[in-house]
Design an enzyme around this catalytic site. Structure first.
Site, short mmCIF file in Angstrom:
data_model
loop_
_atom_site.label_atom_id
_atom_site.label_comp_id
_atom_site.label_asym_id
_atom_site.label_seq_id
_atom_site.Cartn_x
_atom_site.Cartn_y
_atom_site.Cartn_z
N ASP A 76 113.68 17.92 72.86
CA ASP A 76 114.85 18.12 73.70
C ASP A 76 114.54 18.57 75.13
O ASP A 76 115.45 18.67 75.96
CB ASP A 76 115.82 19.11 73.03
CG ASP A 76 115.14 20.40 72.61
OD1 ASP A 76 114.07 20.74 73.18
OD2 ASP A 76 115.66 21.07 71.69
N HIS A 134 105.92 15.29 69.85
CA HIS A 134 106.70 14.17 69.34
C HIS A 134 107.48 13.45 70.43
O HIS A 134 108.40 12.69 70.14
CB HIS A 134 107.66 14.65 68.24
CG HIS A 134 106.93 15.12 67.01
ND1 HIS A 134 107.49 15.92 66.05
CD2 HIS A 134 105.65 14.90 66.60
CE1 HIS A 134 106.61 16.17 65.10
NE2 HIS A 134 105.48 15.58 65.41
N CYS A 168 113.69 -4.14 78.86
CA CYS A 168 113.01 -3.57 80.03
C CYS A 168 113.31 -4.44 81.25
O CYS A 168 113.10 -5.65 81.23
CB CYS A 168 111.51 -3.50 79.77
SG CYS A 168 110.54 -3.03 81.22
N GLY A 178 109.10 29.52 64.83
CA GLY A 178 110.27 28.76 64.37
C GLY A 178 109.95 27.39 63.82
O GLY A 178 110.70 26.45 64.06
N SER A 226 108.42 25.46 60.10
CA SER A 226 107.88 25.56 58.75
C SER A 226 106.56 24.80 58.65
O SER A 226 105.86 24.91 57.66
CB SER A 226 108.89 24.97 57.75
OG SER A 226 109.05 23.59 58.01
N ASN A 236 108.90 33.14 61.66
CA ASN A 236 109.77 32.12 61.07
C ASN A 236 110.68 32.79 60.05
O ASN A 236 110.31 33.80 59.46
CB ASN A 236 108.93 31.02 60.39
CG ASN A 236 109.73 29.75 60.15
OD1 ASN A 236 110.46 29.30 61.03
ND2 ASN A 236 109.60 29.19 58.96
N GLY A 291 111.83 31.38 57.22
CA GLY A 291 111.45 31.01 55.86
C GLY A 291 109.95 30.87 55.71
O GLY A 291 109.19 31.27 56.59
N CYS A 323 113.49 34.41 65.57
CA CYS A 323 112.46 34.15 66.59
C CYS A 323 112.80 34.79 67.93
O CYS A 323 111.95 35.43 68.55
CB CYS A 323 112.30 32.64 66.78
SG CYS A 323 111.57 31.83 65.37
ZN LIG Z 1 108.40 -3.38 80.28
#
Ligand SMILES: [Zn+2]
Length: 244
Positions: free
Chosen positions: A59, A74, A133, A173, A175, A199, A201, A217
């Site tokens: 985010d 990620h 694109c 925060g 697991s 954390n 849990g 946290c």
């Molecule tokens: Zn492209």
């Protein structure tokens, strides 16, 4: 059910469905604000306590809170990537493109409600147009790691290089149930570095931990930051006593 990399790249209907939902969900996403945990981690970095912040979140809220040295393990949901030419564009720009290509869909404001997802299921996604694109006509994908897709190798190597320079690892925060994050806790433990976790849990790394704090946290990190600020202030006050 999350969309897999294979379904997204292999099936135009899956892409239409994904982007139609994303067109509507983006308005909610764009409103999210950093919380106390984000702020405390940014402060720790500003005070020279953090070698790097490795996040599984997509985010961008750590950066919004002021953290500078961040590896987005990620990827980032606020970017869109071309799978052919690797060009990246801001998700906000792609939002305008999606709205221009799908004027009737952009008027679906009523769906921005708690039960919006359920209402969406009744719609015919086959009419939803997904732009390619603009530079090469390639397939555009959110710049995040999907299920069934590996974290890029250079990103993992960069994180490991930072881990080599760090003297400890703090898990906040998470697991660590996803292997892409857990492997760093395991690498730290193998290198003999202390691993701590805050954390609510249990975590997948519980038996590797030197310290486990089961708690909120934001509250834990705010308390730790305050304590560290007191400690760093102490030598200064002693210096002043001597100077006086
Ligand atoms: Zn492209």
């Amino acid at each position: 059910m999350p969309v897999t990399f294979q379904a997204f790249t292999g099936d135009a209907a899956t892409r239409s469905r994904y982007w139609a939902r994303s067109l509507i969900g983006w308005r909610r996403f764009g409103r999210a604000q950093p919380n106390g945990t984000h702020a405390a981690l940014a402060e720790l970095e500003a005070n020279g306590r953090i070698e790097v912040l490795l996040t599984q979140n997509v985010d961008g809220l750590h950066q919004a809170a002021g953290s500078r040295n961040v590896i987005d393990l990620h990827g980032r949901l606020d970017r869109v990537r071309c799978l052919s030419c690797e060009r990246r564009i801001p998700r906000a720009d792609f939002q305008r493109e999606l709205e221009q290509c799908n004027p009737s869909w952009s008027e679906l404001d009523a769906l921005d409600a708690p039960d919006g997802d359920a209402d969406l299921e009744a719609l015919d996604f086959s009419t939803f147009a997904v732009p390619d694109c603009a530079a090469c006509g390639g397939l555009l994908k959110p710049d995040v790691v999907f299920f069934g897709e590996n974290v890029p190798g250079d990103r993992v190597e960069r994180a490991i290089a930072h881990l080599d320079r760090a003297d400890a690892m703090l898990v906040v925060g998470s697991s660590l149930m996803v292997y892409s994050g857990f492997r760093f806790a395991r690498a730290a433990a193998r290198a003999g570095k202390p691993v701590a976790a805050v954390n609510l849990g249990r975590t997948r790394a519980d038996d590797l931990l030197t310290l486990k704090v089961t708690g909120d946290c934001a509250a834990t990190l705010e308390a730790a930051t305050a304590l560290l600020n007191c400690r760093t202030a102490l030598p200064l006050s002693r210096l002043r006593e001597r100077a006086g």
